[in-house]
Design a protein around this motif. Structure first.
Motif, PDB file in Angstrom:
ATOM      1  N   LYS A  64     -65.657  55.243  88.787  1.00 11.08           N
ATOM      2  CA  LYS A  64     -65.984  57.260  87.492  1.00 11.08           C
ATOM      3  C   LYS A  64     -67.817  57.512  88.404  1.00 11.08           C
ATOM      4  N   GLY A 107     -62.873  65.115  85.363  1.00  5.59           N
ATOM      5  CA  GLY A 107     -61.832  64.151  86.658  1.00  5.59           C
ATOM      6  C   GLY A 107     -62.366  64.327  87.901  1.00  5.59           C
ATOM      7  N   GLN A 113     -54.295  65.062  79.454  1.00  3.90           N
ATOM      8  CA  GLN A 113     -55.025  65.225  80.460  1.00  3.90           C
ATOM      9  C   GLN A 113     -54.268  65.105  81.269  1.00  3.90           C
ATOM     10  N   ARG A 146     -55.170  63.791  85.148  1.00  2.00           N
ATOM     11  CA  ARG A 146     -56.159  62.598  87.000  1.00  2.00           C
ATOM     12  C   ARG A 146     -57.125  63.239  85.653  1.00  2.00           C
ATOM     13  N   HIS A 147     -57.378  62.575  84.479  1.00  2.00           N
ATOM     14  CA  HIS A 147     -58.699  62.438  83.652  1.00  2.00           C
ATOM     15  C   HIS A 147     -59.372  64.079  83.630  1.00  2.00           C
ATOM     16  N   GLN A 148     -58.282  64.734  83.806  1.00  2.00           N
ATOM     17  CA  GLN A 148     -59.092  66.257  83.306  1.00  2.00           C
ATOM     18  C   GLN A 148     -57.920  66.951  82.094  1.00  2.00           C
ATOM     19  N   THR A 186     -54.621  59.496  75.927  1.00  2.00           N
ATOM     20  CA  THR A 186     -55.004  60.054  77.508  1.00  2.00           C
ATOM     21  C   THR A 186     -53.439  59.485  78.311  1.00  2.00           C
TER      22      THR A 186
END
Length: 612
Positions: free
Chosen positions: A137, A144, A211, A213-215, A412
């Motif tokens: 991260k 993201g 979400q 792509r973590h967005q 998620t």
């Protein structure tokens, strides 16, 4: 406004209502963008790339001083969580509409924030098989970008390199860290608002679990189905985090909730993209509150009561069925029905480029209950006019109507489980016919004559591509107008066709832009009557899925290299995200047509892999 696009337009709207004059900054690519057109003044930011222009804090401060501004709003993204930029604004004698630089410094780096909360991230060289899966991260920024899930130890090195490059491009800071990856938790956050007099509000909770792509894609307030004790603990932790750094202004504390436990993720020292759902539920304008706090006003002891439920969907120019590939081109039309809120940085006719995040707009619905808010938002999206590149509009509608989301059982991992079914093509079978009849009616109206013949003749034919499939429709010009088999053509015009199908009348709104035809929610491409045989590519050809820059080739990749299926060959960067182009099969690279740093357009032949 030290930002661009949707958030700049949104802040300017509140400023106009408050009687405050505004100044936009812009890259060369944004010289004619909507945020520059709605501001009272605009200042150009030079830069080697459009995205870099907005990362030059010295130029932004210089622009503010030159324009005679007395305050700077950072928005979100770019320099919004950069303590050095906040100090430069203050050192220039300007008002900073945000938290103190010291608070940004303490929380903007996720590694420092975790240590402040008594947590320690993993060092990359300490990761073992026992810790997997882990999440790489970016320490700065969000949205993201600069994030990678690692499930195998041998993938860690490439994930670190990719995350660092992406974070450096998006935020100007390539620092990354590693933390345990919690599978299928719920992403829940708390909006905070603090003044300079010691009052801190915790404005309920938001769920942002849907979400890609973590967005975030869909957000809502309050977080549904959250036990009261868990919600209260999240609010308490959020206030504690704010007080720990003497926070001022709007901010968000994010958590991952799994098995009744809350895992601290980060504190965003800025306004969030999803702030409208909190505004709707609490009846507040958070930007107006930011301005008042920056002027020294005190908040009341308690926030207003929460009312009802709000849901927000982010409309992206991307193709979810093609690995969320960003799309570019002209946005010919964007309109939503009355009764919902639209926040956007685009107007009809604007160009969607490759330089920035592909979000077109946020659509927000508020209602007394969650079920009503979901239904209102899904219906509004379905009836919206979105004419231009491929978007995620249909995915949003289906997501909102999915049983798992409707019953608040999402997490998620929602798209990991359901993406295939949510992107299964389901075009209206009568859309191609409606498109053909609209074109025929338009031709008759413009030329004053139709295709009717006194003697029987072959029907007229039109070919379209819709949802990846080619289809052909037939119709006739008759003495009484247009006709087609199996339906009754009630009326036909260039923009509206009415058909009676099995006794039921249906209306089809039609809009054509070049070879692209929009019939309701369906987008069709007009195909030539006789396909060009030269337009075919050899098997194994790898084409650029979007315009972008070739930022990296795989080590040692040359013509003649042997490759394995799924092996990364090159990396394209577009819209601040990196996209891997992988080998389609085991084989040999028989052609390599690009080099590092090369700009490519959609459909550019990148390489050819001959299988076997």
């Amino acid at each position: 406004m030290a930002n661009r696009g949707e958030i700049a337009c949104r802040v300017f709207r509140t400023c106009r209502e408050a009687g405050i004059r505004t100044v936009a900054v812009h890259s060369d690519a944004d010289a004619g963008a909507l945020h520059t057109r709605v501001a009272d003044a605009a200042v150009r930011l030079p830069g080697s790339t459009p995205a870099e222009s907005y990362l030059r804090g010295d130029l932004v401060v210089k622009a503010a001083v030159a324009a005679g501004a007395d305050a700077v709003h950072p928005g979100y993204g770019f320099l919004s969580e950069n303590a050095g930029f906040a100090r430069a604004v203050l050192d220039a004698g300007l008002v900073w509409i945000g938290p103190p630089p010291e608070a940004i410094e303490a929380m903007a780096s996720k590694t420092r924030a975790k240590r402040l909360m008594g947590l320690a991230p993993l060092a990359p060289d300490e990761v073992t098989e026992a810790e997997l899966p882990v999440l790489v991260k970016a320490a700065a920024g969000g949205g993201g970008r600069g994030m990678r899930v690692v499930r195998r130890l041998e993938e860690l090195g490439a994930a670190l390199d990719g995350a660092r490059a992406e974070a450096a491009s998006a935020f100007g800071d390539g620092e990354v860290f590693v933390e345990p990856y919690v599978e299928n938790g719920r992403h829940v956050e708390v909006q905070i608002l603090a003044d300079t007099h010691g009052t801190v509000w915790a404005l309920g909770t938001r769920d942002c679990s849907l979400q890609r792509r973590h967005q975030k894609v869909v957000e809502e307030a309050p977080a549904p189905g959250l036990p009261d004790d868990v919600a209260e603990r999240l609010r308490t932790l959020a206030v504690r985090a704010a007080r720990a750094v003497d926070y001022v202004g709007a901010g968000t504390v994010e958590f991952l909730v799994a098995d009744g436990r809350a895992h601290f993720l980060e504190m965003n020292t800025r306004l969030q993209v999803e702030h409208p759902v909190t505004e709707a539920v609490f009846g507040l304008d958070l930007v107006a509150e930011q301005l008042r706090i920056a002027e020294g006003a005190a908040l009341p002891a308690e926030p207003p009561p929460a009312r009802g439920h709000a849901v927000e969907a982010r409309l992206y120019a991307e193709d979810p069925a093609a690995d969320w590939t960003p799309q570019t081109g002209v946005l010919h039309r964007l309109a939503v029905p009355d009764g919902v809120r639209l926040d956007t940085g685009f107007a009809d006719g604007d160009e969607i480029g490759v330089h920035y995040d592909p979000m077109l707009a946020k659509v927000v619905a508020h209602a007394p209950t969650r079920a009503e808010a979901i239904r209102r938002l899904a219906g509004a999206l379905e009836r919206s006019a979105v004419h231009g590149p491929v978007t995620n509009r249909e995915l949003l509608v289906r997501s909102l109507r999915h049983e798992e989301f409707a019953s608040a059982r999402m997490d998620t991992g929602f798209y990991g489980r359901h993406l295939a079914e949510l992107t299964e093509p389901a075009p209206d079978p009568y859309a191609p016919l409606a498109a053909a009849l609209a074109e025929a009616a338009d031709t008759v109206a413009r030329r004053g004559v139709g295709g009717w013949r006194n003697l029987p003749s072959q029907p007229q034919t039109k070919r379209y591509a819709v949802a990846g499939q080619e289809t052909e429709v037939r119709y006739r010009h008759t003495r009484t107008g247009l006709a087609a088999e199996g339906v009754q053509v009630v009326s036909a015009a260039a923009d509206l066709v009415v058909l009676e199908i099995d006794g039921v009348r249906r209306r089809f709104e039609v809009a054509r832009h070049g070879d692209r035809v929009h019939v309701g929610a369906d987008a069709l491409t007009v195909l030539p009557r006789f396909p060009d045989p030269q337009a075919q590519h050899a098997p194994g050809s790898l084409l650029a899925p979007m315009p972008g820059t070739v930022v990296k080739l795989a080590d040692g990749l040359v013509t003649g290299s042997g490759v394995r299926a799924g092996e990364p060959l090159l990396w394209l960067e577009a819209m601040k995200m990196q996209h891997v182009i992988a080998a389609p099969a085991d084989g040999t690279v028989t052609a390599l047509h690009v080099t590092q740093g090369q700009q490519v357009e959609v459909g550019t032949l990148l390489a050819v892999v001959e299988s076997g």
